[in-house]
Design a protein around this motif. Structure first.
Motif, PDB file in Angstrom:
ATOM      1  N   ALA A   1      30.972 -61.822  35.803  1.00 20.74           N
ATOM      2  CA  ALA A   1      30.735 -60.371  35.869  1.00 20.74           C
ATOM      3  C   ALA A   1      29.258 -60.045  35.629  1.00 20.74           C
ATOM      4  O   ALA A   1      28.691 -59.169  36.299  1.00 20.74           O
ATOM      5  CB  ALA A   1      31.614 -59.644  34.851  1.00 20.74           C
ATOM      6  N   ASP A   2      28.637 -60.744  34.703  1.00 22.97           N
ATOM      7  CA  ASP A   2      27.220 -60.516  34.424  1.00 22.97           C
ATOM      8  C   ASP A   2      26.343 -60.966  35.595  1.00 22.97           C
ATOM      9  O   ASP A   2      25.365 -60.307  35.939  1.00 22.97           O
ATOM     10  CB  ASP A   2      26.786 -61.252  33.153  1.00 22.97           C
ATOM     11  N   LEU A   3      26.703 -62.097  36.212  1.00 18.10           N
ATOM     12  CA  LEU A   3      25.934 -62.594  37.362  1.00 18.10           C
ATOM     13  C   LEU A   3      26.049 -61.634  38.536  1.00 18.10           C
ATOM     14  O   LEU A   3      25.047 -61.306  39.191  1.00 18.10           O
ATOM     15  CB  LEU A   3      26.413 -63.994  37.765  1.00 18.10           C
ATOM     16  N   ARG A   4      27.245 -61.159  38.805  1.00 16.91           N
ATOM     17  CA  ARG A   4      27.443 -60.196  39.896  1.00 16.91           C
ATOM     18  C   ARG A   4      26.592 -58.949  39.640  1.00 16.91           C
ATOM     19  O   ARG A   4      25.894 -58.470  40.534  1.00 16.91           O
ATOM     20  CB  ARG A   4      28.919 -59.826  40.022  1.00 16.91           C
ATOM     21  N   ALA A   5      26.633 -58.418  38.424  1.00 11.64           N
ATOM     22  CA  ALA A   5      25.858 -57.219  38.094  1.00 11.64           C
ATOM     23  C   ALA A   5      24.358 -57.483  38.227  1.00 11.64           C
ATOM     24  O   ALA A   5      23.614 -56.634  38.749  1.00 11.64           O
ATOM     25  CB  ALA A   5      26.191 -56.745  36.676  1.00 11.64           C
ATOM     26  N   GLU A   6      23.905 -58.649  37.777  1.00 10.81           N
ATOM     27  CA  GLU A   6      22.491 -59.001  37.852  1.00 10.81           C
ATOM     28  C   GLU A   6      22.014 -59.079  39.304  1.00 10.81           C
ATOM     29  O   GLU A   6      21.004 -58.478  39.677  1.00 10.81           O
ATOM     30  CB  GLU A   6      22.274 -60.345  37.155  1.00 10.81           C
ATOM     31  N   VAL A   7      22.743 -59.808  40.133  1.00  9.91           N
ATOM     32  CA  VAL A   7      22.347 -59.977  41.534  1.00  9.91           C
ATOM     33  C   VAL A   7      22.435 -58.649  42.279  1.00  9.91           C
ATOM     34  O   VAL A   7      21.532 -58.293  43.044  1.00  9.91           O
ATOM     35  CB  VAL A   7      23.202 -61.069  42.216  1.00  9.91           C
ATOM     36  N   GLU A   8      23.501 -57.887  42.047  1.00  6.91           N
ATOM     37  CA  GLU A   8      23.618 -56.578  42.698  1.00  6.91           C
ATOM     38  C   GLU A   8      22.474 -55.657  42.282  1.00  6.91           C
ATOM     39  O   GLU A   8      21.959 -54.888  43.095  1.00  6.91           O
ATOM     40  CB  GLU A   8      24.973 -55.944  42.382  1.00  6.91           C
TER      41      GLU A   8
END
Length: 185
Positions: A18-25
């Motif tokens: 979830a953190d990676l998705r938020a970071e990349v987005e």
């Protein structure tokens, strides 16, 4: 099937999905808010290649996001990246299967990899060159979120070499591919 496990998740980028998705987005959203460059303002269909950094996301994420936010990626992308570990063959092609990321697996175009290796003896199917290397891995979360939709069939053929740019012409010539190549410096 070959499934390459993450080697630098949790160090070069977060391993929490979830953190990676938020970071990349967030990086892609910030990039989309920037004015389009002269490159992006042109015809994306004629784009032959991109140069992207491959450091940890804290250092390279903004540049990757700003670049990818302004281009449409084709269905097949060659990722040509340097080999920092010295493991494997000089032109190591991940043969098939997928690369696991915290966001899920990223499929590899095994047929394209096979054609490349058959057409030029300098290229070889080799997983050892990729096992501990970070240069491709740090790009994949961006690639996955930017290029994919539920009905897309985006695939990547992964090649690693110390002088990646020198083999760009060869990859296009060998497989008759006129699409996008992404170089990692």
């Amino acid at each position: 099937m070959h499934l390459r496990q993450p080697a630098v998740a949790g160090r070069f980028y977060t391993d929490v999905p979830a953190d990676l998705r938020a970071e990349v987005e967030s990086f892609l959203k910030q990039g989309a808010a920037l004015p389009a460059s002269a490159l992006a303002a042109g015809d994306a269909a004629h784009l032959a290649g991109l140069m992207l950094p491959h450091a940890g996301h804290v250092y390279s994420g903004r540049v990757i996001g700003a670049t990818l936010a302004h281009v449409r990626l084709p269905r097949t992308v060659f990722l040509l990246c340097p080999n920092h570990t010295g493991l494997g063959t000089p032109l190591s092609v991940w043969p098939a299967g997928a690369w696991q990321t915290p966001l899920g697996p990223v499929p590899v175009d095994g047929e394209m990899a096979r054609l490349l290796c058959e057409a030029d003896e300098d290229f070889s199917a080799d997983v050892m060159g990729h096992v501990r290397e970070h240069s491709i891995e740090v790009l994949l979360p961006f690639y996955a979120l930017h290029a994919w939709s539920p009905d897309a069939a985006v695939r990547a053929t992964l090649v690693m070499h110390e002088t990646s740019a020198a083999v760009s012409h060869d990859t296009g010539h060998v497989v008759g591919y006129a699409g996008l190549r992404i170089f990692s410096c």
